[in-house]
Design an enzyme around this catalytic site. Structure first.
Site, mmCIF file in Angstrom:
data_model
loop_
_atom_site.group_PDB
_atom_site.id
_atom_site.type_symbol
_atom_site.label_atom_id
_atom_site.label_comp_id
_atom_site.label_asym_id
_atom_site.label_seq_id
_atom_site.Cartn_x
_atom_site.Cartn_y
_atom_site.Cartn_z
ATOM 1 N N GLY A 73 30.186 3.882 4.158
ATOM 2 C CA GLY A 73 28.755 4.165 4.172
ATOM 3 C C GLY A 73 28.199 4.374 5.574
ATOM 4 O O GLY A 73 27.417 5.294 5.814
ATOM 5 N N THR A 74 28.599 3.534 6.492
ATOM 6 C CA THR A 74 28.072 3.650 7.860
ATOM 7 C C THR A 74 28.456 4.988 8.472
ATOM 8 O O THR A 74 27.617 5.675 9.060
ATOM 9 C CB THR A 74 28.588 2.482 8.727
ATOM 10 O OG1 THR A 74 28.054 1.266 8.208
ATOM 11 C CG2 THR A 74 28.166 2.633 10.174
ATOM 12 N N GLN A 191 24.063 1.888 -2.454
ATOM 13 C CA GLN A 191 23.789 0.836 -3.442
ATOM 14 C C GLN A 191 23.648 1.356 -4.877
ATOM 15 O O GLN A 191 23.583 0.548 -5.800
ATOM 16 C CB GLN A 191 22.524 0.051 -3.056
ATOM 17 C CG GLN A 191 22.694 -0.838 -1.835
ATOM 18 C CD GLN A 191 23.735 -1.950 -2.022
ATOM 19 O OE1 GLN A 191 24.121 -2.289 -3.143
ATOM 20 N NE2 GLN A 191 24.195 -2.513 -0.925
ATOM 21 N N CYS A 337 24.856 -7.585 6.908
ATOM 22 C CA CYS A 337 24.866 -6.975 8.231
ATOM 23 C C CYS A 337 23.778 -7.539 9.130
ATOM 24 O O CYS A 337 23.755 -7.280 10.324
ATOM 25 C CB CYS A 337 24.691 -5.470 8.113
ATOM 26 S SG CYS A 337 25.818 -4.742 6.926
#
Lengths: 405, 135
Positions: A73-74, A191, A337
């Site tokens: 995702g990042t 998500q 995070c």
């Protein structure tokens, strides 16, 4: 043995055993480099292209090559935002994002601000929803990208992505006739993929990020959907992998695992969502009934079926997480995070939750293996834990005294 | 993340509660930042005979409050004023760097409670002097 219950599926999920099964050969005998010409390479190349087809179909992409595999995702978010910004820099330098994005979006935009880009941070309502009208108002001639997350990781609120996409389509039509460049639309769907239906045509998005480990796939693999015709730069330069869009030898086992997780989601998602929604409602009703001064966060309807977020007045979230952990219950204060941070959640603050109440927030994110019995156990432990911490809290003492007056 | 001692003091905090007739009470911290400590002390012949606390905060905040109450009991006011945040953190076998401010808060809560004790003692003395004059 002490029991262990996992209510932190928005942080990560366990790897499905069927997914592991299909990955194993690619960690052992099928080790060829997919770029190699020989049969070892051809076999893994084929596995990757089959996986790409599955992911493309799962997202309803028009073309298979609209899917680029990334490390998660990042990276997908970095790729989308930096890639669009740098490729369209001569056309404009303005980005629009919501104020409740994940740090993998927020910090990328803050980095770009230092590089000379301008970023508008849109407010959200008390449920954490962006108003599409605010986007329309924020658009300037220099706007090149709008990025709004599909669902929020902490409170689970689902954004009106399809509506925003429609709005941008309409605006882009006008811009094209007046010889202005189009505004690209990206959504961080980390998500939602695997939890609710994600269809890039319905959502009207140009770019969409996803991550395998959020829906029972392996960690270290994700994808970015890039609509055909999108002007984007690569993050990584090197070999000709992924049609020159993402250099680096492919994570074959991860890619195969991601595709298998998508397959499972196609067959299981609806059934799971029904079950999760039942458990979520039971948990919320139980908390509301058993614990005073508890406030539910997130949209009552437009919300992920698995996400419960509450603020408890008079206590602090980390001490609640630690106390529950002693009882074998794993939950979180918000994003894993941000757990090193002392600031209250930027998401709850943006939703207008007072800072001292935001400090007492906890997220339970349910998953496919959770049972009704586990919810019962949580509902037995949680009220005791909350009242123990409140009995130790000077803020709670003051609140009780002020109520007596 | 936390040492065993921190976890022990978090899970089984010593001296939690309120001293209704406390000789000194100190409240420090800010709910917005996520920590508020309130320390109560009872003083007899210049010695801290009892200490209790209430804390809103993270695991480290609760553990440092618990530890500081243990450390001050039986100490003279002068000795208690020598207790530094580092000493509290060391007594807990250390704290993660991001949580060191909790030990600072514990030291501040103690100093605030002692200040309050002095302030109360002074006002008591003034009242007593006042009464004497009237006699």
């Amino acid at each position: 043995m002490k029991r262990r219950i996992y209510f932190d599926h928005n942080a990560t999920t366990p790897l499905d055993s069927q997914v592991l099964e299909v990955m194993l050969p690619y960690l052992k005998e099928e080790f060829g480099n997919p770029s190699s010409v020989h049969s070892f390479g051809q076999r893994t190349r084929q596995a990757i292209e089959q996986a790409r087809e599955i992911v493309a179909k799962f997202l309803n992409a028009q073309e298979v090559n609209e899917i680029v595999f990334t490390s998660g995702g990042t990276e997908s978010n970095n790729f989308a935002i930096k890639g669009i910004s740098y490729a369209n820099r001569e056309k404009g330098n303005h980005l629009i994002i919501s104020s409740i994005e994940h740090h993998a979006v927020l910090n990328v935009c803050q980095y770009l601000e230092k590089q000379g880009f301008q970023v508008t941070y849109l407010p959200v309502d008390k449920y954490g929803r962006v108003n599409p009208l605010d986007i329309e108002k924020a658009i300037k001639p220099e706007t090149i990208l709008v990025t709004i997350m599909h669902a929020n990781n902490e409170v689970g609120t689902i954004q009106p992505i399809s509506e925003i996409g429609q709005l941008l389509r309409r605006i882009n039509q006008q811009r094209v006739t007046s010889h202005q460049s189009p505004i690209y639309f990206h959504t961080d769907a980390v998500q939602t993929v695997g939890k609710v239906k994600v269809d890039v045509q319905e959502l009207n998005v140009d770019l969409l990020s996803l991550s395998a480990h959020k829906f029972y796939g392996p960690k270290g693999i994700g994808a970015l959907y890039i609509r055909k015709g999108t002007r984007i730069h690569s993050l990584l330069q090197g070999g000709h992998h992924e049609k020159n869009r993402r250099a680096g030898t492919e994570n074959v086992a991860g890619i195969v695992g991601l595709a298998e997780a998508c397959k499972l989601a196609i067959s299981e998602m609806d059934k799971e969502a029904t079950k999760l929604l039942f458990l979520r409602k039971k948990l919320e009703e139980g908390i509301n009934k058993k614990i005073p001064y508890a406030h539910s966060n997130g949209h009552p309807e437009e919300r992920l079926p698995n996400t419960v977020n509450f603020s408890f007045e008079g206590l602090e979230g980390e001490s609640l997480i630690l106390s529950l952990d002693f009882e074998g219950i794993a939950a979180s204060t918000g994003s894993a995070c941000t757990s090193g941070s002392l600031e209250p959640s930027h998401i709850l603050l943006a939703m207008g939750v007072p800072a001292e109440i935001a400090q007492g927030s906890i997220r339970f994110s349910l998953g496919r293996d959770n049972t009704e019995e586990e919810i019962d156990y949580l509902l037995e432990i949680l009220p005791k834990t909350v009242s123990r911490l409140r009995s130790m809290s000077p803020l709670w003492e003051d609140k009780l005294k002020s109520l007596k007056r | 993340m936390y040492s065993e001692k921190v976890m022990d003091h978090f899970q089984n905090p010593r001296n939690v509660g309120e001293i209704v007739d406390a000789d000194g009470v100190g409240t420090v911290g800010n709910p917005v930042c996520g920590d508020v400590m309130r320390l109560y002390i009872k003083v007899k012949d210049g010695v801290i005979s009892d200490a209790k606390f209430k804390t809103f905060g993270c695991g480290a905040a609760i553990a440092t409050s618990s530890m500081v109450t243990e450390m001050v009991k039986g100490k003279s006011i002068e000795e208690a004023l020598q207790i530094s945040n580092k000493a509290v953190a060391e007594a807990l076998d250390g704290l993660p760097p991001i949580k060191m401010h909790c030990s600072v808060l514990a030291e501040e809560a103690l100093k605030a409670a002692i200040d309050d004790y002095f302030a109360k003692a002074k006002s008591r003395m003034n009242t007593n002097e006042g009464t004497n004059k009237h006699e």
